[in-house]
Scaffold this motif. Structure first.
Motif, mmCIF file in Angstrom:
data_model
loop_
_atom_site.group_PDB
_atom_site.id
_atom_site.type_symbol
_atom_site.label_atom_id
_atom_site.label_comp_id
_atom_site.label_asym_id
_atom_site.label_seq_id
_atom_site.Cartn_x
_atom_site.Cartn_y
_atom_site.Cartn_z
ATOM 1 N N THR A 149 -60.858 8.977 -84.163
ATOM 2 C CA THR A 149 -60.200 9.586 -83.005
ATOM 3 C C THR A 149 -58.767 9.953 -83.374
ATOM 4 O O THR A 149 -58.297 11.053 -83.089
ATOM 5 N N ILE B 17 -62.069 3.679 -84.422
ATOM 6 C CA ILE B 17 -61.058 4.372 -83.629
ATOM 7 C C ILE B 17 -60.180 5.268 -84.512
ATOM 8 O O ILE B 17 -59.587 6.226 -84.043
ATOM 9 N N VAL C 225 -54.005 14.971 -71.524
ATOM 10 C CA VAL C 225 -54.675 14.201 -72.566
ATOM 11 C C VAL C 225 -54.172 12.761 -72.584
ATOM 12 O O VAL C 225 -54.951 11.816 -72.673
ATOM 13 N N PHE D 147 -55.642 10.262 -70.169
ATOM 14 C CA PHE D 147 -56.938 9.708 -70.561
ATOM 15 C C PHE D 147 -56.801 8.751 -71.740
ATOM 16 O O PHE D 147 -57.480 7.731 -71.805
ATOM 17 N N LEU E 67 -54.568 6.702 -72.563
ATOM 18 C CA LEU E 67 -54.171 5.337 -72.202
ATOM 19 C C LEU E 67 -55.399 4.453 -72.006
ATOM 20 O O LEU E 67 -55.444 3.319 -72.473
ATOM 21 N N GLY E 68 -56.381 4.989 -71.292
ATOM 22 C CA GLY E 68 -57.579 4.196 -71.033
ATOM 23 C C GLY E 68 -58.539 4.165 -72.207
ATOM 24 O O GLY E 68 -59.281 3.202 -72.389
ATOM 25 N N MET E 69 -58.549 5.239 -73.005
ATOM 26 C CA MET E 69 -59.472 5.273 -74.136
ATOM 27 C C MET E 69 -59.037 4.313 -75.230
ATOM 28 O O MET E 69 -59.856 3.809 -75.987
ATOM 29 N N THR F 224 -59.178 -1.057 -77.305
ATOM 30 C CA THR F 224 -60.572 -0.768 -76.999
ATOM 31 C C THR F 224 -61.495 -1.481 -78.004
ATOM 32 O O THR F 224 -61.150 -1.590 -79.182
ATOM 33 N N PRO F 225 -62.661 -1.956 -77.541
ATOM 34 C CA PRO F 225 -63.566 -2.622 -78.479
ATOM 35 C C PRO F 225 -64.285 -1.636 -79.403
ATOM 36 O O PRO F 225 -64.982 -2.049 -80.317
ATOM 37 N N MET F 226 -64.118 -0.357 -79.163
ATOM 38 C CA MET F 226 -64.889 0.607 -79.958
ATOM 39 C C MET F 226 -64.464 0.621 -81.425
ATOM 40 O O MET F 226 -63.280 0.769 -81.727
ATOM 41 N N PRO F 227 -65.431 0.483 -82.326
ATOM 42 C CA PRO F 227 -65.085 0.587 -83.746
ATOM 43 C C PRO F 227 -64.837 2.048 -84.135
ATOM 44 O O PRO F 227 -65.219 2.952 -83.402
ATOM 45 N N THR G 195 -58.535 13.034 -85.681
ATOM 46 C CA THR G 195 -58.814 14.279 -84.969
ATOM 47 C C THR G 195 -57.621 14.706 -84.135
ATOM 48 O O THR G 195 -57.149 15.839 -84.219
ATOM 49 N N ILE G 196 -57.126 13.759 -83.317
ATOM 50 C CA ILE G 196 -56.009 14.079 -82.423
ATOM 51 C C ILE G 196 -54.787 14.524 -83.226
ATOM 52 O O ILE G 196 -54.123 15.505 -82.897
ATOM 53 N N VAL H 226 -55.161 18.036 -84.524
ATOM 54 C CA VAL H 226 -54.995 19.011 -83.451
ATOM 55 C C VAL H 226 -53.513 19.223 -83.137
ATOM 56 O O VAL H 226 -53.039 20.350 -83.029
ATOM 57 N N TYR H 227 -52.767 18.127 -83.051
ATOM 58 C CA TYR H 227 -51.353 18.261 -82.716
ATOM 59 C C TYR H 227 -50.566 18.970 -83.805
ATOM 60 O O TYR H 227 -49.652 19.736 -83.528
#
Lengths: 432, 334
Positions: A398, A395, A67, A70, A72-74, A390-393, A401-402, A405-406
């Protein structure tokens, strides 16, 4: 901010599993070795029980590691775009080490009857070695973020990339030994603590043996750790003076700088309240000379300061726990050589119980120290964390959720392990 | 040098589809089969599991070291489906481990199994959606366009959805092959042979639907396919292999079966790659990311290649030893 928190949660989770995956194989290796030497069945049971624990931690650690590769890039696409080619080499080696670890662990777990005893023992050692190596590779990549090397940065682009130089950057060695020793110390005390709790309930030989093996590793590690920490701190003083200043909430540049113990940093007035100060000691620790000048935070523009209180508290916590664990280690050595009857005493077992989580708290604190202490930079002096996001609003979703889960995973793993331990326990009580 | 690394990347991808596919498909197959049959699947698939994610990690590492802009672009645009895949990977990996190591035979195992099976479907489906998003080329590089256009549109469309379903069927099919060639009980061989045949037929139908949805979405998948000689060759060989496959399935020839299934999958991946080449990521603005544009400097590629070769030289003998040790075993002793 949510992205940073997510990274912190993911890594904070992974680091515990990674440490256990690095160190517990050594415990099972020693247990099996002892069994081969003494023919005492208890050691074999212990090795098998620990191997099951390793398998659980390894599997969950492998998943959380996947996980992370991935994430790192997300979360930091801009960072990875520039940094990937430069600091990626340790990751490719880490992949190999991880693969070898998986194969060796498979042989160890399922090969009890199929392999020659000594070959089997050897596979256990391979698990341990490759585990430690993969830990060192990952830490070396992180060290590069603290001490970037192996490229020229011209107009926001990296040129003349040299992956070897990047891997063996100026911080890799000090970070690698500090982290590896920390893993041994934390895992050792955690394992010893768990068995101490069980031993208080039922005085079984298996737990006594387990405590001895785990503590032997942990104690040696706890004794070397201050030396390793000292080297690491000197290195930080040289490479990242702002970070060192934040460890100590050291605001003003001065000679004979004092070592600040405890206290509450007041960033606005640039002072630390209620702290114990040892004049000259910070200069000594950072540069090996009581009169040396230590740069304070005032040397740096305020927007380049790391969050001082968090870094300061984490650093103090880490060092404090380290000292405490060293004390336990000293008692263990004293007990081993002279006062064996201590080990049956309640106060000793209680002490070990208290120490169970401490090593890992120190590991997490140390991780905060190095990561938060580097802020606002993601690549020290080159790229700021906020510029790599990341430019994604949205965030933060995310992150929620993560995190959820942890948290669930942590509970399930704990529950599962406690059931495994109960099983072991009941088997022993039945057989007398 | 970059090309060599790319080839290794494709090989890793194939191995992930084959081994990881059998593993993911194991969960799906468990869901499709009932009662004792699902237990048989989990036993047959168990030895594949442990080290599978390594292939995926290798793909990721080669990408961010050798082709960093591909890695960044894809994980930005396809953030959401990749996140869903990751959640699925966590859920199924943990559930599988917990099922294996929990001592209680009753309730928790049923819960773990349910989580493992459903998340296997879920993960595979979104893996397919992600791949669909990659092929379709609706990825936008203009991050000002608004949330839907940049982060949802590239993957939420009929083509990607049909790719998702295709993937689910493909992985279940691979697991079916694996199970058939692994078990010895006659009744169950018949049972799983029939199931694998059905999966195979559905797979061919779904493949046609994939091409149809591509056409509807305005993607020249079919045309690209025909224009690439390698892709055509792949399709022709794959089709010719089908009857042989059917024959091996009927005669229950385990090794041949695995070989042809492996060949089929390899051809699918190669065919796809051949149409993409030299483009690595298609975007909707016409600025596709090609190998030339994405590759890291030669020095980096060289060290990456060395690391990969040395890795292979260490790993393969070790793997060989692993297989040799366990080859003649029915039940692993623990």
């Amino acid at each position: 901010m949510a992205a940073r928190m997510q990274m912190a949660v993911s890594l904070g989770f992974h680091i515990v599993f990674a440490c256990i995956g690095m160190v517990m194989p050594w415990f099972m290796f020693v247990a099996e070795w002892k069994w081969l030497r003494t023919k005492n069945q208890v050691y074999l049971d212990l090795a098998k029980a620990w191997a099951k624990g390793v398998a659980i931690f390894f599997a969950v650690g492998a998943v959380s590691g996947t996980v992370l590769s991935f994430e790192l890039g997300m979360l930091w696409p801009t960072f990875m775009k520039h940094a990937g080619p430069i600091f990626g080499m340790p990751f490719s080696w880490e992949g190999t080490a991880f693969f070898v670890e998986a194969i060796a662990l498979g042989l160890f777990l399922y090969g009890w009857k199929r392999l020659n005893k000594w070959v089997h023992l050897y596979t256990g050692m391979v698990v341990g070695i490759s585990g430690v190596l993969s830990g060192i590779f990952v830490v070396s990549a992180n060290a590069w973020m603290n001490a970037p090397a192996g490229f020229d940065w011209i107009d926001g682009q990296a040129f003349n990339i040299d992956p070897v130089k990047a891997m063996f950057n100026k911080a890799w060695f000090s970070q690698a030994h500090h982290m590896t020793i920390a893993a041994f110390s934390a895992t050792g005390f955690a394992v010893a603590g768990v068995h101490a709790v069980l031993y208080m309930k039922n005085k079984l030989e298996i737990h006594a043996k387990a405590i001895t093996i785990a503590l032997a590793f942990a104690s040696v590690a706890a004794f070397i750790q201050p030396i390793s920490g000292d080297l690491a701190a000197k290195n930080v003083a040289k490479l990242q003076p702002a970070k060192l200043a934040a460890f100590e909430s050291h605001f003003k540049t001065e000679e004979k700088a004092s070592l600040i113990i405890g206290g509450i940093p007041d960033v606005e007035n640039r002072e630390v309240k209620y702290a114990i100060k040892l004049p000259g000691f910070l200069s000594f620790l950072a540069h090996g000379d009581f009169n040396a000048e230590v740069k304070g935070l005032e040397e740096f523009p305020e927007e380049e300061w790391p969050p001082v209180p968090i870094t300061h508290y984490s650093f103090q916590l880490m060092v404090g726990i380290g000292m405490f664990l060293m004390l336990i280690a000293a008692l263990f050595f004293a007990g081993t050589y002279k006062w064996k009857h201590w080990f049956e005493k309640k106060w000793w077992l209680r002490l070990l119980t208290i120490a169970t989580p401490l090593g890992f708290i120190a590991v997490e604190a140390g991780w905060i120290v190095t990561e938060v202490g580097r802020q606002p930079w993601i690549i020290y002096g080159i790229m700021k964390t906020k510029d790599s996001l990341t430019p994604m609003p949205g965030i933060q979703y995310t992150f929620y959720t993560i995190t959820a889960v942890y948290v669930i995973l942590t509970f399930v793993v704990t529950w599962l392990l406690s059931r495994q331990i109960q099983l072991l326990q009941s088997k022993y009580l039945k057989n007398g | 040098m970059a090309e060599a690394n790319l080839i290794i990347l494709v090989i890793c991808l194939m191995l992930y589809v084959l081994l990881g596919g059998a593993d993911f498909g194991g969960g799906i197959l468990e869901l499709l089969s009932r009662g004792k049959a699902s237990k048989i699947v989990s036993r047959a698939i168990a030895p594949v599991w442990e080290a599978n994610h390594v292939w995926l990690i290798l793909v990721v590492v080669i990408l961010f070291v050798g082709f960093p802009s591909v890695y960044s672009t894809v994980l930005t645009a396809l953030h959401i489906p990749v996140l869903l895949v990751l959640l699925g990977i966590i859920a199924r990996g943990s559930a599988f481990t917990f099922r294996h190591y929990d001592i209680d035979e009753k309730t928790p195992k049923a819960i773990y199994s349910a989580i493992f099976r459903y998340s296997s479907v879920f993960t595979t489906f979104f893996l397919g959606i992600t791949v669909g998003g990659l092929i379709l080329g609706e990825i936008s590089l203009d991050y000002q366009l608004g949330f839907y256009a940049v982060y949802i549109h590239p993957w939420l469309n009929w083509f990607s959805v049909s790719m998702g379903l295709f993937m689910v069927l493909l992985f279940a099919f691979l697991a079916g092959i694996f199970t058939v060639s692994e078990i010895e009980d006659k009744d169950y061989i018949i049972y799983f042979t029939r199931m694998t045949k059905r999966l195979m037929i559905s797979l061919v139908v779904m493949g046609a639907i994939v091409f149809a949805t591509a056409k509807v979405a305005g993607h020249p998948l079919l045309k690209d396919f025909i224009n690439s000689p390698i892709s055509v060759a792949c399709i022709v060989i794959a089709t010719l292999a089908l009857p042989a496959f059917w024959y091996f399935l009927n005669k229950n020839k385990g090794n041949w079966l695995r070989l042809t299934a492996g060949l089929q999958t390899t051809l699918i991946v190669t065919g796809w790659f051949a149409i993409q080449f030299p483009v690595l990521v298609k975007t909707n603005s016409g600025h596709d990311i090609t190998i030339q544009a994405a590759k890291a400097p030669e020095q980096v590629q060289m060290f990456l290649l060395i690391a990969l070769i040395v890795g292979v030289l260490i790993i393969f003998p070790a793997m060989g030893f692993l297989y040799k040790t366990f080859k003649f075993s029915e039940e692993p002793d623990s």
